[in-house]
Scaffold this active site. Structure first.
Site, short mmCIF file in Angstrom:
data_model
loop_
_atom_site.label_atom_id
_atom_site.label_comp_id
_atom_site.label_asym_id
_atom_site.label_seq_id
_atom_site.Cartn_x
_atom_site.Cartn_y
_atom_site.Cartn_z
N PRO A 34 0.82 -1.22 0.00
CA PRO A 34 0.00 0.00 0.00
C PRO A 34 0.86 1.27 0.00
O PRO A 34 0.34 2.36 -0.23
CB PRO A 34 -0.82 -0.12 1.29
N GLU A 73 2.75 -7.16 8.33
CA GLU A 73 2.93 -5.70 8.38
C GLU A 73 3.75 -5.17 7.21
O GLU A 73 3.78 -3.98 6.95
CB GLU A 73 3.63 -5.31 9.70
N ARG A 124 -3.96 -7.64 -20.81
CA ARG A 124 -4.82 -6.98 -21.81
C ARG A 124 -4.01 -6.13 -22.79
O ARG A 124 -4.45 -5.86 -23.90
CB ARG A 124 -5.85 -6.07 -21.12
N ASP A 162 -10.04 1.17 -24.98
CA ASP A 162 -10.47 1.09 -23.59
C ASP A 162 -10.55 2.46 -22.94
O ASP A 162 -9.85 3.38 -23.34
CB ASP A 162 -9.45 0.28 -22.77
N1 ADE Z 1 -1.03 -4.95 0.03
C1 ADE Z 1 -1.88 -4.50 0.97
N2 ADE Z 1 -2.62 -3.49 0.53
C2 ADE Z 1 -2.23 -3.27 -0.76
C3 ADE Z 1 -2.63 -2.35 -1.76
N3 ADE Z 1 -3.58 -1.43 -1.55
N4 ADE Z 1 -2.02 -2.41 -2.96
C4 ADE Z 1 -1.04 -3.33 -3.18
N5 ADE Z 1 -0.63 -4.21 -2.27
C5 ADE Z 1 -1.22 -4.20 -1.07
#
Ligand code: ADE
Length: 262
Positions: A88, A115, A153, A168
């Protein structure tokens, strides 16, 4: 294009390889896929892949050694593949990145869990840190699937139509035009006349105009990086004038007058 997924849950990918465009692309030899268990590279009887964080705190961290060995093994057969860590904290995955990824020979997708992964892996082995959006998943597996599908794709010969990917949504920073299929009339809502006209030039024009207008209405942020041409400005201005006309007619004659004015 080679996709190698490094994960502690390789079985999650079994059904993913089996359906739709991914399955077709595998059968046509457009892509090669494998999901490799990071645990196979972990030492000891219990093949542990996580450990407590130095400095304390809650949660576990993915150990560096099994990940490093798994990435090295993947690189042996795919030396030019780029390594992508799903996290994330990464750069947000967008269509232009899908295009860039499709230009590589292979991708090694590292699915983080817990984590996060030991920082030394990011420094030593990772080319891209990628997030699929500002929310937290339990692991990178779903994110890896999203990337594999979007990139596949873009590989020539994987889609039904000759150049479907080029049309697209996002292909030119515009949302795609509206689509209709049968029935022609649904609960009083009719398919736009022009689409039934057989006039391909008029249909193309209508599609482009609606694509521009709906981008303006729904995702104006996409137009930020895309200067409008004079013709496009004229299209939007004309649409504004049409709206003004409708509002004016409605204010004078009431809502019923609108059906007559369209
Ligand atoms: N792992 C946990 N959350 C994620 C996300 N939003 N994008 C990519 N990998 C992740």
């Amino acid at each position: 294009m080679n996709f190698i997924v490094l994960t502690i849950f390789p079985e999650l990918f079994d059904p993913f390889w089996e359906y739709g465009i991914i399955s077709r692309a595998i059968k046509r030899n457009k892509i090669n896929v494998s999901a490799v268990n990071i645990r196979d590279f972990a030492a000891g009887k219990h093949r542990v892949t996580d450990d407590r964080p130095y400095g304390g705190g809650c949660g576990m961290v993915m150990k560096a050694e099994p990940l490093a060995s798994a990435i090295r093994a993947a690189k042996i057969t795919n030396s030019s593949a780029k390594t992508v860590l799903l996290t994330p904290q990464g750069r947000t995955f967008k269509q232009n990145l899908a295009r860039e990824f499709a230009s590589h020979k292979g991708l090694i997708l590292v699915c983080g869990r817990y984590e996060g992964v030991d920082e030394r892996i990011c420094e030593e082995f990772i080319d891209y840190e990628i997030s699929i959006g500002d929310y937290i998943l339990t692991g990178g597996e779903l994110a890896a699937m999203v990337i594999i599908e979007a990139v596949t794709r873009m590989v020539p010969g994987t889609l039904g139509g000759v150049d479907s990917a080029g049309k697209d949504t996002f292909s030119d920073n515009l949302l795609e035009h509206a689509h209709y299929t049968r029935p022609r009339s649904l609960e009083g809502e009719d398919v736009p006349e022009v689409l039934l006209s057989g006039n391909h030039k008029a249909i193309e024009k209508w599609r482009f105009e609606t694509s521009l207008i709906r981008t303006f209405l729904k995702r104006r942020d996409l137009l930020k990086d895309r200067p409008l041409s004079r013709q496009e400005i004229e299209i939007l201005k004309k649409w504004c004038r049409d709206i003004e006309k409708i509002i004016h007619t409605q204010s004078l004659f009431g809502f019923d007058a609108l059906s007559g004015s369209q």
